[in-house]
Design a protein around this motif. Sequence first.
Motif, PDB file in Angstrom:
ATOM      1  N   PRO A 109     -44.774  -0.644  23.082  1.00  0.00           N
ATOM      2  CA  PRO A 109     -43.773  -0.048  23.968  1.00  0.00           C
ATOM      3  C   PRO A 109     -42.685  -1.079  24.248  1.00  0.00           C
ATOM      4  O   PRO A 109     -42.924  -2.282  24.129  1.00  0.00           O
ATOM      5  N   PRO A 110     -41.485  -0.620  24.622  1.00  0.00           N
ATOM      6  CA  PRO A 110     -40.384  -1.545  24.855  1.00  0.00           C
ATOM      7  C   PRO A 110     -40.734  -2.673  25.818  1.00  0.00           C
ATOM      8  O   PRO A 110     -40.204  -3.753  25.715  1.00  0.00           O
ATOM      9  N   SER A 111     -41.684  -2.406  26.732  1.00  0.00           N
ATOM     10  CA  SER A 111     -42.021  -3.427  27.726  1.00  0.00           C
ATOM     11  C   SER A 111     -42.738  -4.618  27.106  1.00  0.00           C
ATOM     12  O   SER A 111     -42.932  -5.635  27.739  1.00  0.00           O
ATOM     13  N   ARG A 112     -43.177  -4.489  25.830  1.00  0.00           N
ATOM     14  CA  ARG A 112     -43.929  -5.586  25.222  1.00  0.00           C
ATOM     15  C   ARG A 112     -43.232  -6.156  23.993  1.00  0.00           C
ATOM     16  O   ARG A 112     -43.877  -6.703  23.107  1.00  0.00           O
ATOM     17  N   VAL A 113     -41.948  -6.013  23.896  1.00  0.00           N
ATOM     18  CA  VAL A 113     -41.208  -6.540  22.750  1.00  0.00           C
ATOM     19  C   VAL A 113     -41.075  -8.056  22.869  1.00  0.00           C
ATOM     20  O   VAL A 113     -40.672  -8.567  23.909  1.00  0.00           O
ATOM     21  N   THR A 114     -41.441  -8.739  21.788  1.00  0.00           N
ATOM     22  CA  THR A 114     -41.315 -10.195  21.784  1.00  0.00           C
ATOM     23  C   THR A 114     -39.960 -10.577  21.202  1.00  0.00           C
ATOM     24  O   THR A 114     -39.334  -9.770  20.502  1.00  0.00           O
ATOM     25  N   PRO A 115     -39.514 -11.799  21.461  1.00  0.00           N
ATOM     26  CA  PRO A 115     -38.240 -12.237  20.855  1.00  0.00           C
ATOM     27  C   PRO A 115     -38.262 -12.117  19.335  1.00  0.00           C
ATOM     28  O   PRO A 115     -37.252 -11.747  18.730  1.00  0.00           O
ATOM     29  N   GLU A 116     -39.411 -12.390  18.725  1.00  0.00           N
ATOM     30  CA  GLU A 116     -39.507 -12.294  17.266  1.00  0.00           C
ATOM     31  C   GLU A 116     -39.320 -10.842  16.802  1.00  0.00           C
ATOM     32  O   GLU A 116     -38.602 -10.564  15.838  1.00  0.00           O
ATOM     33  N   GLN A 117     -39.967  -9.910  17.509  1.00  0.00           N
ATOM     34  CA  GLN A 117     -39.799  -8.481  17.174  1.00  0.00           C
ATOM     35  C   GLN A 117     -38.346  -8.047  17.380  1.00  0.00           C
ATOM     36  O   GLN A 117     -37.808  -7.271  16.597  1.00  0.00           O
ATOM     37  N   ALA A 118     -37.745  -8.555  18.427  1.00  0.00           N
ATOM     38  CA  ALA A 118     -36.338  -8.213  18.695  1.00  0.00           C
ATOM     39  C   ALA A 118     -35.464  -8.705  17.557  1.00  0.00           C
ATOM     40  O   ALA A 118     -34.575  -7.980  17.082  1.00  0.00           O
ATOM     41  N   ARG A 119     -35.724  -9.928  17.083  1.00  0.00           N
ATOM     42  CA  ARG A 119     -34.927 -10.473  15.960  1.00  0.00           C
ATOM     43  C   ARG A 119     -35.122  -9.635  14.707  1.00  0.00           C
ATOM     44  O   ARG A 119     -34.187  -9.365  13.965  1.00  0.00           O
ATOM     45  N   GLN A 120     -36.382  -9.212  14.470  1.00  0.00           N
ATOM     46  CA  GLN A 120     -36.655  -8.385  13.277  1.00  0.00           C
ATOM     47  C   GLN A 120     -35.896  -7.060  13.343  1.00  0.00           C
ATOM     48  O   GLN A 120     -35.329  -6.596  12.360  1.00  0.00           O
ATOM     49  N   GLN A 121     -35.886  -6.451  14.524  1.00  0.00           N
ATOM     50  CA  GLN A 121     -35.171  -5.173  14.667  1.00  0.00           C
ATOM     51  C   GLN A 121     -33.673  -5.365  14.465  1.00  0.00           C
ATOM     52  O   GLN A 121     -33.004  -4.531  13.850  1.00  0.00           O
TER      53      GLN A 121
END
Lengths: 151, 107
Positions: free
Chosen positions: A4-16
């Motif tokens: 869920p959006p509440s558990r997005v890590t910086p790494e996941q954010a960079r991938q997206q």
Amino acid sequence: MTDPPSRVTPEQARQQLQEAAARSLGSPRDGRLYAAFTVCAGVTMALGIVLLHLVSVTAAVVATAGAVVLLSAFLMWIGRTARTVPRRTRTLMQVGATASTVVMLMVVTPLLTMSSLDGTTSWPMVLAGAVAVAAPNLIAAVLIERSMATR
Amino acid sequence: MTEADGRHARHRLDEIVHAPVRFSIVAVLAGVDEAEFAFVRDTIEVSDSVLSKHVSRLEDAGYVSVRKGHVGKRPRTWLALTTSGRQAFERHLAALRTIAGDDPLVT
């Protein structure tokens, strides 16, 4: 499953963010098709101006009408072939066509008509008019092409 | 990283856009005025039914508009981001950029 959006890590954010940049490429081929059509529209309008000076008004109108039919067929073919309409392409095409039409009807045609009435029309004047009429469409085509190249 | 209102950037992530398939759909549509259904399907590598399901969800949210037409006798469906869809995607990307600037896990 997605976090869920509440558990997005910086790494996941960079991938997206990387995926968003990679996905939004569009189709350069479609952009080139629309740019080619816009060039053809500009050249056709410019040729119409030159033809008015070369042949009779009736012949120029018939030739231009033929070119408009060919242009319409080209646009229909693009509609069948293209799988995307690149971003801002429609707006650029409309602005280019409108500006070319306004220059042709409000500036070049009245000036050439007046000069032909007093017999002062010259080839440089006609060619300058043709370039002025074609310019907005040609600029629009360059912008469409550039918008694809810079992605 | 916190915003001016003191809330973390994750609160600005859009729940509808965040799902991977929907994120891919919106990312593809962000680069075009309009794209054919089959082009989007081929680009993001999903089946017709999966794409259909997610497009319906995006359409319900007002993020995507669907236009149906014909080329000859063949039906063709065109997808486009609406203004609110484009704004939602921009907000989502801005939130991701803020989160991507964080070093510790955001939970």
